[in-house]
Structures are given as C-alpha cells and as structure tokens.
Design an enzyme around this catalytic site. Structure first.
Site, mmCIF file in Angstrom:
data_model
loop_
_atom_site.group_PDB
_atom_site.id
_atom_site.type_symbol
_atom_site.label_atom_id
_atom_site.label_comp_id
_atom_site.label_asym_id
_atom_site.label_seq_id
_atom_site.Cartn_x
_atom_site.Cartn_y
_atom_site.Cartn_z
ATOM 1 N N PRO A 176 -9.054 -15.380 14.572
ATOM 2 C CA PRO A 176 -10.104 -15.850 13.668
ATOM 3 C C PRO A 176 -9.607 -15.916 12.228
ATOM 4 O O PRO A 176 -8.762 -15.119 11.827
ATOM 5 C CB PRO A 176 -11.199 -14.787 13.787
ATOM 6 C CG PRO A 176 -10.808 -13.882 14.877
ATOM 7 C CD PRO A 176 -9.402 -14.138 15.248
ATOM 8 N N GLU A 396 -1.112 13.841 2.448
ATOM 9 C CA GLU A 396 -0.626 12.521 2.007
ATOM 10 C C GLU A 396 0.795 12.609 1.459
ATOM 11 O O GLU A 396 1.603 11.715 1.687
ATOM 12 C CB GLU A 396 -1.568 11.916 0.953
ATOM 13 C CG GLU A 396 -3.013 11.713 1.409
ATOM 14 C CD GLU A 396 -3.139 10.929 2.712
ATOM 15 O OE1 GLU A 396 -2.207 10.179 3.058
ATOM 16 O OE2 GLU A 396 -4.157 11.088 3.399
#
Ligand code: ADP
Length: 610
Positions: A176, A396
C-alpha cells in the site's frame, strides 16, 4: 366572599339543601346542563353554585316549576360530540400518516435493493485527470512499461496497423502507498482519457447478484466512453481463488469474479478500454484472472530505494518552501522502508510543524520533528529524574554502545530519553546501511550483529542491576531477536542445520488454502533442533552483549549521566565519547571478547564482529 361587587361561587349546597332553597324561594334561576349532569344555581342574594343532579331529574324540575323559578336547559351534548369527533378524526389521521410513512420507507428499501446494481464509479471526464507521469517518482521501470499503454490510447492505429494486440488488463502489484492509484491516474492524465475507478470491495454487497450487475454496469459505462481506463483497486477482494474458503466459497464473490472474467473476454481486442487493477496480495488471486487476454501484464511496484525516495521527496517538495540547507538525499537515507505515501506524509507533517512555529520555510528541524512523530508517535511529557529514567537510560545506552562496539552493526543515529506516547520511554535509533538496504542482500555477520545490538538493552540491565532486576522492557527486542534467529535457521541456512529452507516467508495464512495444511513440512525431531538452535543463537548473542558491556561499566555510567542531562545524544557525539574513552582504557576488541565469552556456543554465532 365578594370582590369588586361581583359574586363568586360559594361552596355548593347539597342536593337536598338546593330543593329546600328552591321551595323557600331563595333561588333566582337555574341552568341545567344535560351533558354534565349538573345544575348551575343563582341565588337571590347573588351567590352562585353548581350542584350535581341525576340525569332526567323529575323531582328538581317539578320543584322548580312549583317554586316558579325560571329554568333553562343547556344542551351541550353537541359540543361534546364535536370534540369527540375531532379527537377521533385526529387519531385516524395519525394512524394513516404512520401507515403511509411505513409504506414509503419499505418502498425506498425495495427501490434501493433494485437499484443496487447500478454502480456509481467516480468518473473523471476527459482531461479531468491532472496527474502526469512526472508526478510519480521513483518507479522508473513501471513507468516505462506503462508508457506503452499511453501510446496505445493516444495512437491505436500504430499498433493495429502491424497487427499488435495491446494487453487488456494490467495488474499492478505492490504494498500500500507505493503509488499504484497515482500511476493509473497518471496514465489517464497523460493519454487524456476518462478514468473510471472503483474499489473491488465496493462491488460486493449483501445481496447476491449485485456485484455481478455492478461489474456489467461499470463496463457498459466505460465502453460508451472508450478509449478509457478502468481502475479496480484491491482486486483481491473479488479476485480470490474460487472454491476456496471454509465450507465452500462465497457465492456472491465468485459470481462477481465470473462476471469480471466474462466482461474481460467480452470486449473486443483493441476496443480502447484498458483495465488496470491493483493488489498487494497477488498470491491469493484466481489463476483465471492471469490468463492471456485478461490481466496478462503484471507490473510489480516495490517500496522505493534511496534514490527513489529522494525523487519522491523532490516531487512533493515542489509545492512546498524548503530551506536551502535541507538535503533531500540525506532525508532519503533516513527513511528506509518508507512508501511514497509515507514520504508525502512526512513532508506534510513537516509543513504543519513549520506553520505551527510561524516559520516560512521547512527546515531540517521540522523534518526531524515530523519523522519522529511518524515513527515514534507524539512526544509525551519528559520523565522526572527517577529510578525509572535511569533504568531506561542504561537500557538505551546498552543498545547504543553496542552499535559502536560491534563491527558490521548499523551506526547509531541518535539515542534519546524523551518519552513518546504509547509507553515508549526512550529509544536508540540506528541508520540502516544503505548498501545493504538497496541491494537487499543481508549477510550472516550483519544479522548476528543486529542480534547483539538488539539484546544490548537486556544485557545492560543484567550488568548494571543484576539478574533479579531485569525488566520486561526488552520484550519488543526479544520478539525481534526470536524472529531473526528463526529466519536464520529455517529460511537462510545460517545454522548447523544446513542449507535448507524449512519455512515459507511467513506471509499470513490464506484461509481456505493453507489453513488445513497446518502441519509443518519437517519432522518433529527437526522441529526440536530448530527450537534449540534458535535459543542457542539468541543466548550466545546475549552472552556477547554482556561480555562487551561488562568491562565498560564506567563508560556506561558516564553516557547515562550525559543522556539524563541532555536527554538526546546524536550519533556523532556519542561515538566521540566512546572513542576517547576506548583510547584511554584500551579495552579488548569486540571480536576477542565475543570468542572468549561464547566458547560453548555455536561457531557461527560466535563470529559476530570477526
Ligand atoms: P497505492 O494505490 O499504491 O496504495 P496511492 O497511489 O494511493 O498508493 O498513493 C498515495 C499517495 O502517496 C499519493 O497520492 C502520492 O501523494 C503519494 N505517493 C505514493 N507513491 C508515490 C510516488 N511514487 N511518487 C510520488 N508520490 C507518491
């Protein structure tokens, strides 16, 4: 009680009292109401009263006659009857009105049912389509193929003179947002012909036979306007394999598909009507659709590569004021995996942010904000400096540090502690290697490096907080790791199981075709080995991540402090800190540690960083 000399009604006397008063000559006159069975009495002294009486009260009449009191009879039965009549009439009218409404409603439903067949495809008249090929970027090959269709629509004689037949149907296959609809419109625009478009799902209604009649109707309208383009979006909604589906097929869908096939066979060669259809699931289409004379051309439109993305950004930047410093090529590099629609959206979001900040040109800051908004969601309020923030910081920094320590890993773009809505406390983002992305070739070493980096968060938590304090924050990472490990073993032949592909591409199961075939195509013993190898790959990647982070605890502390202070560290700055720290401390290299740490692990898994 008297008021202004006027008499008012006093409490009513009883019936026998009234007779007595009559006989005593105290009553001035009487007025008898037939309807209400009461008599209104006016006394000589001015009082008035209303006394209930019997119907046909002979005694009262006689007494009044004897006392010579004037008696008037008021016949108000007629008034009552009129009121009753009006009320009844209203009721009947109301009923009739309700009935008429019901009949009209059901007639409308019936009409709609009858008129279902006539589709209302959105018709654009000749020259009405403003899209041109130059508005569609990054899909050069597809455009070249379709250029031929434009030429045919414009000068059919060139083809018919040499006996060439132009394809009747072209199937555009692709994910799409890659510009399939845009391309179809561009063909109509270039050739200057009408464009009929309809989503296949619009064909199928709840009434059987409606789809087929809509298809007939669409073709009838299109033929009247030939040459023209018919565009059917999501053609898989009707074009699925017939006879598939649990408990038999969907009759309505099959009838619609049959009608579509009949219509395609029905229009003569070179009649000037060209059917374009789009789908992202060509695997589920009925093979009859692909036969020569139907959709015999298939054009695949993939997600754009870096150059394609740059070209698409350029198309959409035409109508927007970009700051001179903005490099579209840099932004194309930062948006791997984006479709044309995503890129259009990126520029639009950036334009919105620019307007919000009352600026006149879209700059890198606005584009960065838009990218983050699209990929990570809206920013949420920053976390307070708490234990949670510190934990996320270590998680992180674990990922980020490994991107710099593991050779072949994608370089760090940035690491941030700014939370995003949807529960994301922070993130470390990598810049995927353009060469790898563009070539589509992924090496084993690259995948292993990704495993180690993906497990960096969990590894950091293990090193800093200990095995009992690790959090579920790594669950997304674990999902990704498991998927990569499984693909390495069962699809790419990257394990000791050998060069065999045991599973498909993981595409969703097509009900009715694959559903009943749920048995895996390998033995149970192989299944057990696959599971063991997947676990082994993942565990050894975690071991390597821990081994690389453990000796760098001081560096991690420093980076987390920096991250908590600044909230975001860009890739360059991050790498500078790591390099200077490494030079000062002379840590063992990633590969040496990896091999030490994973003596027991699979040989190929230990080769990360080699
Ligand atoms: P699809 O039909 O493949 O789902 P669309 O053609 O509807 O995708 O694309 C949606 C929008 O995305 C288009 O209107 C256009 O703005 C943008 N877009 C997609 N692909 C491209 C492209 N190759 N070049 C320029 N714009 C594109």
């Amino acid at each position: 009680m008297r008021l202004n000399g006027l008499s008012t009604r006093d409490p009513a006397p009883s019936y026998s009292q009234l007779l007595k008063d009559l006989r005593a000559g105290k009553v001035k006159d009487l007025e008898l109401s037939l309807q209400q069975r009461e008599v209104r009495v006016r006394f000589d002294d001015g009082r008035q009263a209303t006394v209930p009486v019997f119907s046909n009260d002979q005694l009262l009449l006689r007494t009044a006659e004897q006392a010579k009191v004037p008696l008037t009879v008021r016949d108000d039965r007629a008034d009552g009857a009129t009121a009753g009549l009006v009320a009844n009439g209203l009721l009947v009218l109301l009923l009739l009105g309700g009935l008429a409404l019901l009949i009209r409603r059901s007639a409308q439903v019936a009409n709609r049912a009858m008129g279902f067949g006539s589709s209302k495809p959105r018709l654009q008249e000749e020259g009405g389509v403003a899209v041109r090929f130059e508005d569609v970027a990054g899909i050069g090959e597809a455009k070249e193929e379709l250029q031929e269709v434009v030429t045919f629509l414009k000068e059919p004689e060139r083809f018919t003179a040499v006996g060439a037949k132009i394809p009747k149907g072209v199937l555009l296959v692709g994910p799409p947002g890659t510009g399939k609809t845009l391309l179809a419109r561009a063909i109509a625009g270039e050739a200057g012909v009408p464009f009929f478009s309809m989503a296949a799902s619009e064909f199928v209604e709840m009434f059987v036979g409606v789809g087929a009649s809509r298809v007939r109707d669409l073709f009838r309208k299109a033929k009247a306007k030939a040459p023209c383009i018919i565009f059917i979006d999501e053609v898989d909604a009707v074009g699925r394999q017939r006879g598939a589906g649990i408990g038999g097929g969907n009759d309505e869908r099959e009838q619609t598909l049959n009608q579509l096939l009949t219509e395609m066979d029905g229009f003569a060669d070179n009649s000037g009507v060209i059917l374009l259809a789009a789908t992202n699931r060509p695997d589920v289409l009925d093979s009859a659709l692909m036969r020569p004379g139907r959709f015999d051309r298939r054009i695949t439109i993939d997600l754009p590569d870096r150059r394609g993305r740059e070209a698409i950004l350029a198309v959409h930047a035409r109508s927007r004021p970009l700051a001179g410093a903005v490099s579209l090529s840099a932004w194309a590099s930062r948006t791997p995996g984006f479709s044309g629609a995503d890129l259009a959206n990126l520029l639009n979001e950036a334009a919105i942010l620019t307007a919000r900040h009352h600026q006149s040109e879209i700059d890198d800051g606005a584009l960065a904000g838009a990218l983050e908004r699209i990929t990570m969601g809206l920013t949420a309020a920053p976390l307070q400096d708490s234990a949670k923030k510190r934990l996320i910081g270590y998680h992180e920094v674990g990922h980020a540090l490994l991107t710099t320590l593991v050779p072949k890993a994608d370089p760090l773009d940035k690491v941030t502690l700014l939370p995003r809505s949807g529960g994301v406390g922070g993130f470390a983002r990598m810049m995927p290697d353009e060469e790898i992305l563009d070539s589509g070739l992924i090496s084993k070493a690259y995948l292993q490096a990704r495993l180690v980096v993906a497990l960096g968060g969990r590894a950091a938590e293990l090193v800093v907080f200990g095995p009992a304090e690790v959090t579920q924050g790594a669950s997304g990472d674990l999902d990704m790791v498991t998927r990569i490990c499984r693909e390495m073993v069962t699809r790419y032949g990257f394990s000791s199981l050998g060069p065999v592909a045991l599973e498909g591409d993981g595409a969703e199961v097509f009900l009715g075709r694959d559903w009943l075939r749920s048995e895996p195509p390998y033995s149970r013993e192989t299944g057990n080995r696959i599971d063991a190898l997947v676990r082994e790959l993942a565990s050894s990647a975690l071991d390597q991540a821990v081994a690389l982070l453990q000796p760098r605890r001081a560096l991690m502390d420093e980076l987390v402090e920096m991250l908590i202070r600044d909230e975001t560290i860009e890739g360059e700055a991050f790498r500078a800190v790591v390099t200077s720290h490494e030079a000062a401390h002379q840590q063992p290299t990633g590969s040496a540690v990896a091999l030490q740490a994973t003596g027991k692990a699979d040989v190929e898994a230990a080769q990360v960083g080699v």
